[in-house]
Design an enzyme around this catalytic site. Structure first.
Site, PDB file in Angstrom:
ATOM      1  CD  GLU A  76      81.044  26.610  79.371  1.00  0.00           C
ATOM      2  OE1 GLU A  76      81.654  26.978  78.357  1.00  0.00           O
ATOM      3  OE2 GLU A  76      80.503  25.583  79.837  1.00  0.00           O
ATOM      4  CD  GLU A 343      75.585  23.464  76.658  1.00  0.00           C
ATOM      5  OE1 GLU A 343      76.604  23.460  76.461  1.00  0.00           O
ATOM      6  OE2 GLU A 343      75.022  23.855  77.724  1.00  0.00           O
TER       7      GLU A 343
END
Length: 464
Positions: A76, A343
């Site tokens: 990403e 995360e």
């Protein structure tokens, strides 16, 4: 590759020629980031709290590369607006990121579409537009940068874009309840459904609609737009009534509001009518107990949890959450060897190994939003929104928990501000530095009357 970067912790080296020896000097690792200076420091008597601060800083500097990326190490590396929205206040304590945010907000404005919607990532990608909690960065970020720097230009530059996004909420609402959906309370632990969590999507949208309306009233007032300020304040009041009646009506609770995050948003964004506040506070405590006194919050709820419990008069719970070591908690990842923010609360554990490799980042700063509470309440260096840029600030240390000392310093526009405290033999020592041309009000942790200090270094010693 010479025109790329990769986030990593370990490097494997092979192919050494016969007789070559590998030394620490054989490899150089560089942290690539936009050029800004370190402006803040925090330290305490607790090793794991200091490690948490280090992890927050590492997560920030490894991701602030021209844009605020979500992570530097996987497929990403995008400017996710929700991650930026929740972490921005903390980022301003660690590094001089005023121009970094101002420049990125220009890109956010450029990416705003004709409808007024903000994409999930800036620069935009095919992920979409208009997620509550993500798109709101166009409203929250300019205000929070203004609070911390006093630079009115960031409000002037973004005011029209801020209005356009709030107008999206207005146009997509029925009786002040928007129909916008998005990423929800992303990655809430122990969720019943998908990664978007258990808090109702329309509740999250309404909460951010209300939060944005309140910020717009403040921003308009700062810019001298009195009519706008009055309109947005009235809008916030209408949203508060609608929010309370829809999600926490007298005697019952909406099914999508039976979560920690729902209560935190209602209380933290002043969206609960006075007659219902105690009941919602009681529900928050009930949900906390049901979770075995752990958090059950994702990306959007977590930044609120310590601040709301503090406001409700439960500093003991603030410290309990901050220093908890079992999953889900900040120290859980540290106990598994984390050196950056993760995360997920359990991206890896010694017991279970790695999480889902399809989406499992080990350098992802969102949960580092707790850094704001560490600076502002653990050390006590709190800003005053009525006098932005630390022209006047508060020293409000939260003495307690397992700590014997804590200290924060911050380079403000006026100079270095410091708040530090130390407990020793039943006595409290406080160190306060007030920059030139500013003042600070000290709220002492006992019954001693508060004092307003002028510029200079100040020391206090007294029994607790």
């Amino acid at each position: 590759p010479s025109l790329s970067f990769f986030g990593f912790r370990y490097v494997e080296i092979s192919g050494l020629s016969g007789g070559d020896k590998l030394t620490q000097e054989s490899v150089t690792a560089n942290v690539l980031h936009t050029a800004f200076e370190s402006t803040g420091k925090f330290t305490s008597s607790h090793d794991k709290l200091n490690q948490l601060q280090s992890n927050i800083r590492r997560g920030q500097i490894g991701n602030f590369i021209d844009i605020p990326t979500d992570c530097p190490q996987r497929d990403e590396r995008l400017g996710w607006t929700g991650d930026a929205q929740v972490f921005l206040p903390t980022s301003c304590f660690n590094y001089e990121v005023h121009s970094f945010w101002a420049r990125w907000l220009q890109s956010v404005r450029d990416e705003q579409n004709e409808k007024g919607e903000i994409p999930h990532t800036v620069p935009s990608t095919p992920f979409g537009y208009g997620s509550p909690g993500w798109a709101d960065v166009i409203v929250t970020a300019p205000w929070e940068v203004y609070e911390r720097t006093g630079d009115i230009r960031i409000l002037r530059d973004n005011y029209e874009a801020m209005q356009k996004w709030v107008a999206v909420y207005e146009g997509r609402s029925e009786d002040f309840i928007p129909d916008l959906t998005g990423w929800g309370d992303w990655l809430q632990p122990y969720r019943k459904g998908d990664n978007k969590g258990d808090t109702a999507q329309d509740l999250i949208a309404t909460a951010y609609f209300g939060r944005d309306a309140r910020i717009m009233s403040w921003a308009a007032a700062a810019l001298g737009k009195d009519n706008d300020a009055a309109r947005y304040e009235k809008l916030h009041a209408s949203i508060r009534t609608a929010f309370t009646n829809r999600y926490f009506p007298a005697g019952e609770i909406h099914s999508g509001a039976d979560t920690q995050t729902a209560c935190l948003m209602g209380l933290g964004y002043d969206l609960i009518e006075e007659a219902q506040r105690d009941r919602v506070a009681d529900l928050l405590m009930k949900k906390f107990e049901e979770a075995d006194r752990h958090l059950r919050t994702g990306f959007l709820g977590t930044p609120l949890i310590a601040a709301v419990f503090d406001e409700l008069g439960h500093p003991d719970i603030c410290y309990e959450l901050l220093f908890k070591e079992t999953y889900p908690s900040w120290f859980f990842s540290i106990n598994q060897g984390a050196t950056t923010m993760w995360e997920r609360w359990n991206s890896y554990s010694h017991a279970d190994g790695f999480g889902d490799a399809s989406m499992n980042s080990f350098n992802h700063y969102a949960y580092g939003a707790i850094g704001q509470f560490i600076y502002e309440r653990v050390a006590g260096l709190s800003l005053n929104p009525k006098q932005p840029g630390y022209k006047h600030f508060f020293v409000r240390p939260l003495i307690g928990g397992p700590l014997k000392s804590a200290r924060a310093e911050l380079e403000t526009a006026y100079g270095k501000a410091v708040s530090g405290w130390k407990l020793q033999d039943g006595k409290l020592e406080m160190e306060i530095v007030v920059p030139p041309n500013t003042t600070a009000t000290v709220e002492f942790p006992n019954d001693r009357e508060s004092e307003t200090l002028s510029a200079g270094s100040h020391q206090f010693n007294f029994d607790l």
